[in-house]
Design a protein around this motif. Structure first.
Motif, mmCIF file in Angstrom:
data_model
loop_
_atom_site.group_PDB
_atom_site.id
_atom_site.type_symbol
_atom_site.label_atom_id
_atom_site.label_comp_id
_atom_site.label_asym_id
_atom_site.label_seq_id
_atom_site.Cartn_x
_atom_site.Cartn_y
_atom_site.Cartn_z
ATOM 1 N N PHE A 1 -28.704 -41.252 54.539
ATOM 2 C CA PHE A 1 -28.550 -40.814 53.305
ATOM 3 C C PHE A 1 -27.312 -41.239 52.156
ATOM 4 N N ASP A 2 -27.723 -41.503 51.142
ATOM 5 C CA ASP A 2 -26.630 -41.637 50.193
ATOM 6 C C ASP A 2 -26.484 -40.219 49.631
ATOM 7 N N ILE A 3 -25.246 -39.693 50.086
ATOM 8 C CA ILE A 3 -24.840 -38.203 49.932
ATOM 9 C C ILE A 3 -23.712 -38.142 48.491
ATOM 10 N N ARG A 4 -24.296 -37.353 47.530
ATOM 11 C CA ARG A 4 -23.400 -37.157 46.549
ATOM 12 C C ARG A 4 -23.383 -35.807 46.302
ATOM 13 N N ALA A 5 -22.323 -35.039 45.520
ATOM 14 C CA ALA A 5 -22.061 -33.864 45.345
ATOM 15 C C ALA A 5 -21.844 -33.523 43.817
ATOM 16 N N VAL A 6 -21.920 -32.451 43.258
ATOM 17 C CA VAL A 6 -21.488 -32.294 41.805
ATOM 18 C C VAL A 6 -20.901 -30.781 41.905
ATOM 19 N N ILE A 7 -19.645 -30.590 41.045
ATOM 20 C CA ILE A 7 -19.336 -29.138 40.801
ATOM 21 C C ILE A 7 -18.665 -29.235 39.614
ATOM 22 N N PRO A 8 -18.261 -27.871 38.937
ATOM 23 C CA PRO A 8 -17.603 -28.025 37.620
ATOM 24 C C PRO A 8 -16.112 -28.387 37.905
ATOM 25 N N LEU A 9 -15.598 -28.886 36.803
ATOM 26 C CA LEU A 9 -14.316 -29.408 36.817
ATOM 27 C C LEU A 9 -13.363 -28.164 36.114
ATOM 28 N N TYR A 10 -12.990 -27.360 37.311
ATOM 29 C CA TYR A 10 -12.041 -26.160 36.975
ATOM 30 C C TYR A 10 -10.855 -26.542 36.847
ATOM 31 N N SER A 11 -10.065 -25.727 36.004
ATOM 32 C CA SER A 11 -8.495 -25.708 35.883
ATOM 33 C C SER A 11 -7.856 -25.775 37.006
ATOM 34 N N ASP A 12 -8.474 -25.084 38.122
ATOM 35 C CA ASP A 12 -7.840 -24.898 39.435
ATOM 36 C C ASP A 12 -7.889 -26.160 40.256
ATOM 37 N N ILE A 13 -8.339 -27.450 39.696
ATOM 38 C CA ILE A 13 -8.404 -28.260 40.794
ATOM 39 C C ILE A 13 -7.074 -28.776 40.522
ATOM 40 N N ASP A 14 -6.476 -29.299 41.775
ATOM 41 C CA ASP A 14 -5.078 -30.026 41.953
ATOM 42 C C ASP A 14 -4.756 -31.253 41.146
ATOM 43 N N SER A 15 -3.862 -31.383 40.399
ATOM 44 C CA SER A 15 -3.672 -32.604 39.536
ATOM 45 C C SER A 15 -3.478 -34.018 40.806
ATOM 46 N N ALA A 16 -3.101 -33.724 42.117
ATOM 47 C CA ALA A 16 -3.102 -34.798 42.945
ATOM 48 C C ALA A 16 -4.484 -35.366 43.141
ATOM 49 N N TYR A 17 -5.661 -34.604 42.991
ATOM 50 C CA TYR A 17 -6.835 -34.932 43.094
ATOM 51 C C TYR A 17 -7.417 -35.732 41.710
ATOM 52 N N ARG A 18 -7.168 -35.115 40.664
ATOM 53 C CA ARG A 18 -7.402 -35.470 39.479
ATOM 54 C C ARG A 18 -6.761 -36.833 39.066
ATOM 55 N N ALA A 19 -5.548 -37.081 39.515
ATOM 56 C CA ALA A 19 -5.056 -38.279 39.623
ATOM 57 C C ALA A 19 -5.785 -39.652 39.864
ATOM 58 N N ASN A 20 -6.812 -39.104 40.758
ATOM 59 C CA ASN A 20 -7.519 -40.287 41.420
ATOM 60 C C ASN A 20 -9.012 -40.239 40.800
ATOM 61 N N PHE A 21 -9.287 -39.377 39.950
ATOM 62 C CA PHE A 21 -10.560 -39.301 39.164
ATOM 63 C C PHE A 21 -10.778 -40.623 38.401
ATOM 64 N N ARG A 22 -12.033 -41.005 38.317
ATOM 65 C CA ARG A 22 -12.412 -41.901 37.360
ATOM 66 C C ARG A 22 -13.444 -41.537 36.451
ATOM 67 N N PHE A 23 -13.174 -41.696 35.167
ATOM 68 C CA PHE A 23 -13.818 -41.339 33.888
ATOM 69 C C PHE A 23 -15.066 -41.976 33.726
ATOM 70 N N GLU A 24 -16.379 -41.342 33.801
ATOM 71 C CA GLU A 24 -17.615 -42.014 33.803
ATOM 72 C C GLU A 24 -18.079 -42.099 32.144
ATOM 73 N N GLY A 25 -17.539 -41.066 31.577
ATOM 74 C CA GLY A 25 -17.978 -41.009 30.185
ATOM 75 C C GLY A 25 -18.138 -39.766 29.931
#
Length: 504
Positions: free
Chosen positions: A64-88
């Motif tokens: 299976f091609d597994i994907r997941a979606v959650i809200p972008l909470y302010s609690d999400i650590d900047s270490a993860y945010r630094a690697n986010f890709r903006f899709e639009g």
């Protein structure tokens, strides 16, 4: 399917006398998990742990091609945010509103995660507990559907979890049902706790949730909107997080008013026991512990016990059993039973360590008892994962007498650390703990009692305390507990089978 095809192709190529044939290669099927929380990004409880492990385990096979979606909470650590890709970004219609939504992605441990951004709804401290949670998660649920057409991604299965994402299934089967790309998507709805159902007044149907008038028949239950009821009714399948809980939610005692809906739809109900990420709870490698140990060599556990006693200023008694309670301090966790016979337990040669936060009634009671029995009982009114690991590793017995427990992870974690669980036979506790006291002392990984009765619990606690002093039997029981397989592999295969059945 792809594996079977590959085997067939290989077999054809071995025989040169057979002419090559065209074999249809079926595309990889896709599953999108929709959830309100997921570790390590943002979490408050068991749902976040499930989302951290189940998608990752399912992705391993490549089926299976597994994907997941959650809200972008302010609690999400900047270490993860630094690697986010903006899709639009795109707009999300919801009732009379038309709101901005930013879309970010991250490939993490084999799973593609999407994060849906709207600062008005999600730039807040914490995940839940706001007056407009209904609107916040309605926006998120609708945004999930809008995201699909924006990135031209339509999963074969949309796997929604708890009331916060129930509207994703409801929107899919109402507003988007006939839209191109959406009509073939199957919906699976998993109940992690039936107590929280997403109930609102009927007047919110169009204004708050943006649902058409005909959807009232889908979401109305007992005179109000019930989002969990709507998702159960409209999804192709629904499930719970243990087989026992799947049976229990058809009973009024456990169903919190939804028994008529769960019974009516039991033909599409499955119960699959959660697992844990066993590598995260491994005493042989745990850097949070005072010492490492294993089922084969328990010497380090004795060190952990002694150091825990020192840290908490308890008398250093290696032969006195430590009973641990790591729990939310709420009625559902069976604390009324503990209160009823607490002094009787403390009259034995025991030490008790409690870690948790919750309702004032229980916090105040256990603080008082910790002062009264300062030589035997410690109550740490807090949430602290590092301390929890030290308590599990230093404890001999783990007490979890829940009134109801959809799955429970604490009893599994306790087993991994060799703290033998005492549980009540309910939900996932019954499915994960095999009673040693019911098995002629030859098997089992814990102790269990049936009725929600304090003195029945006390009887089993005393049985465990007596067993503890037979070191040969106790070590065998500890080894049984530590070697019980609570990994996700078996559960993930059950989910994969459920997906396959849904796609037939």
């Amino acid at each position: 399917m792809a594996e079977k095809v590959a085997k067939k192709v290989k077999a054809v190529k071995k025989d040169a006398a057979i002419e090559p044939v065209d074999i249809k290669i079926y595309p990889q099927r896709s599953v999108l998990f929709v959830a309100s929380e997921c570790n390590p990004f943002a979490g408050t409880g068991g749902l976040a742990d499930v989302m951290a492990s189940l998608p990752k385990e399912l992705a391993k096979s490549g089926e299976f091609d597994i994907r997941a979606v959650i809200p972008l909470y302010s609690d999400i650590d900047s270490a993860y945010r630094a690697n986010f890709r903006f899709e639009g970004n795109f707009n999300v219609p919801l009732g009379w509103r038309n709101q901005y939504c930013g879309l970010f992605s991250l490939k993490y441990e084999g799973v593609t995660f999407y994060f849906l951004d709207n600062e008005y709804y999600f730039k807040r401290k914490g995940l839940y507990g706001y007056f407009d949670d209904g609107e916040r998660f309605a926006f998120f649920s609708r945004a999930v559907l809008e995201m699909m057409q924006y990135i031209d991604y339509y999963p074969d299965i949309m796997h929604c979890n708890d009331w916060q994402t129930a509207l994703s299934a409801i929107y899919l089967k109402t507003i988007y049902n006939s839209w191109k790309g959406y009509k073939d998507i199957k919906a699976l709805f998993t109940i992690h706790n039936i107590e929280y159902q997403g109930q609102y007044g009927n007047e919110q149907l169009e204004d708050l949730f943006g649902l058409p008038k005909y959807a009232k028949n889908i979401v109305e239950y007992n005179g109000c909107i019930n989002l969990m009821k709507g998702a159960i009714q409209i999804s192709e399948r629904f499930s719970t997080v243990s087989p026992r809980y799947a049976s229990e939610i058809k009973n009024p005692y456990f169903a919190h008013g939804l028994e008529y809906m769960t019974t009516q739809n039991e033909y599409k109900l499955s119960g699959i026991l959660n697992g844990i990420d066993q590598s995260s709870f491994d005493p042989s490698t745990g850097d949070k512990l005072f010492a490492s140990y294993s089922a084969e060599d328990l010497s380090g556990k004795a060190v952990c016990k002694a150091e825990l006693q020192k840290m908490l200023a308890l008398p250093e008694k290696p032969d006195t059993p430590i009973i641990a309670i790591v729990s939310r301090l709420v009625a559902a966790k069976g604390l009324d039973l503990i209160k009823c016979v607490f002094e009787e337990i403390l009259s034995e040669d025991v030490q008790i360590v409690m870690l948790g936060k919750g309702e004032n009634e229980y916090e105040d009671y256990f603080r008082f008892m910790a002062e009264r029995y300062s030589g035997k009982f410690r109550a740490i009114i807090a949430y602290n994962k590092d301390l929890a690991a030290k308590i599990y590793s230093g404890a001999d017995i783990f007490l979890m007498p829940s009134k109801h427990e959809p799955c429970g992870l604490s009893q599994m974690i306790a087993c991994r650390y060799g703290a033998v669980p005492i549980v009540r036979k309910t939900g996932g506790l019954a499915d994960s703990i095999t009673p040693f006291n019911d098995d002629k002392r030859s098997g089992g990984n814990g102790f269990a009692f049936e009725s929600y009765n304090a003195h029945e619990m006390l009887y089993v606690i005393n049985d465990a305390l007596n067993t503890y002093h037979n070191k040969e039997i106790w070590q065998k029981l500890v080894k049984n507990a530590m070697t019980t397989d609570f990994g996700w592999k078996k559960s993930a295969e059950e989910y994969a089978n459920l997906y396959r059945n849904m796609l037939i």
